[in-house]
Design a protein around this motif. Sequence first.
Motif, short mmCIF file in Angstrom:
data_model
loop_
_atom_site.label_atom_id
_atom_site.label_comp_id
_atom_site.label_asym_id
_atom_site.label_seq_id
_atom_site.Cartn_x
_atom_site.Cartn_y
_atom_site.Cartn_z
N VAL A 179 5.40 -1.89 3.11
CA VAL A 179 4.70 -1.76 1.90
C VAL A 179 4.32 -0.25 1.77
O VAL A 179 3.74 0.13 2.70
CB VAL A 179 3.75 -2.75 1.41
N GLN A 183 0.12 2.54 -1.96
CA GLN A 183 -0.37 1.24 -2.64
C GLN A 183 -1.88 0.76 -1.85
O GLN A 183 -2.79 0.77 -2.54
CB GLN A 183 0.40 0.02 -2.27
N GLN A 205 3.29 -7.93 -2.30
CA GLN A 205 4.48 -7.17 -2.21
C GLN A 205 5.18 -7.45 -1.15
O GLN A 205 6.54 -7.45 -0.96
CB GLN A 205 4.14 -5.61 -2.22
N ALA A 283 10.95 -8.66 -8.71
CA ALA A 283 10.92 -7.34 -8.21
C ALA A 283 11.54 -6.06 -9.03
O ALA A 283 10.97 -5.22 -9.27
CB ALA A 283 11.52 -7.22 -6.73
N LEU A 292 4.46 -2.59 -8.99
CA LEU A 292 3.15 -3.75 -8.67
C LEU A 292 1.96 -3.04 -8.97
O LEU A 292 1.09 -3.69 -9.40
CB LEU A 292 3.33 -4.25 -7.61
#
Length: 302
Positions: A179, A183, A205, A283, A292
Amino acid sequence: MRTEPFTGPAGERHPVVRTRHWGRVTAGAVALAVAGWLVYLLVDNPRLDWGKVAEYLFHERILAGVLVTIEISVFATVLGLVLGVAVAILRLSHNPVLTWLAAFYIWFFRGTPVLVQLIFWYNLAFLFPELVLKIPFTMVGVMWDTNQVMTGFTAAMLGLGLNLAAYFAETVRAGIQAVDQGQTEAAYALGMTPAKRMRVIVLPQALRIIIPPTGNEFISMLKTTSLVYVVAGHDLMTNASQIYKANNLIMELLIVASLWYMLMTAVATYLQGRLERRFGADAVRLVRGGGLAARILPKAAS
C-alpha cells in the motif's frame, strides 16, 4: 493457409500466405497421441471396473466425506486468515518482542510438515490428558477431557488452520507493505489511531493484493485435506480408504476421490476468478475516481 489479399503501391493485389509451423503441428500431434494412448490404457484396462466407479461416485459415505472436506477447508481457511492477519500485524509491529514472536510462529509452522502437525494435535492427550481453562491463581474454571475435545475433525481444523496462518501472514504482510506510504501519511495527518488506520485505510487496499494468493491457498487446502485420513477425520479420503480396505477396490475408490477433488477444485477456481474480477473492476473505478484515500479519508475524518 491464405488470408485476404492486400493491395500494393501500384494497385496490384498480393495474396498473404501464413507461415506453417510444422514443429508446432508435430509437437501437438505427438502430445495428443500420447495423451490418447494413456487414456486408452486406463479406460480399456480389464483390471479396472468402471461400473464400480459409477456405483461409488454418489455413495452415501463418499458424499458425507465431500461435505466434511468442504467444512474442514472452510473452517481451516477462516481460522488461518484471521490468525494470519493478526500475525502479519505483529510482524510489522515496532515492538521487537512481538515482531520476534510473529517471526518465530511463521518459521515454526512453515518449517514442520503438515502431517506431523495433524498427528501432534490428534495425540495431544499424551501431553495434556485434560484441558483446563481457569482464572490464574484461583480454582475457578472449567476442564475438558482432551480425547473428547480433540477429535479427528478438531485436530484437522487446528492443524491445517494454524499451518495455513503462517502462509497467510506473509501474504497479508506483503499486501500491507504494497500500500502506498502516502495513504498512511494522510491517515496520520488526520489524527487516526494505528488500529483505525489499519482497519479503514490499509487493509481495504491490501485486500486486492491478498485475495488471489488466498484463493490459491484455499484451493490447495481442498487437496491437503486428504492428509486428514491419518487422524480419521471422516473426510473424503478417509471414507474412501475405509471403503476400499473393506472391498479391495483400491483404484476404483481412488478414482472416485480424485473426481470429487477435481470437481471441488474447479468450483473453487471459478469462484476465485469471479472474486478477482470483481475486486479488479473496483480497483479500476477507484483509481479513475481519484483513488481510495480520496473516498475513505474524508469519511474517516468526519
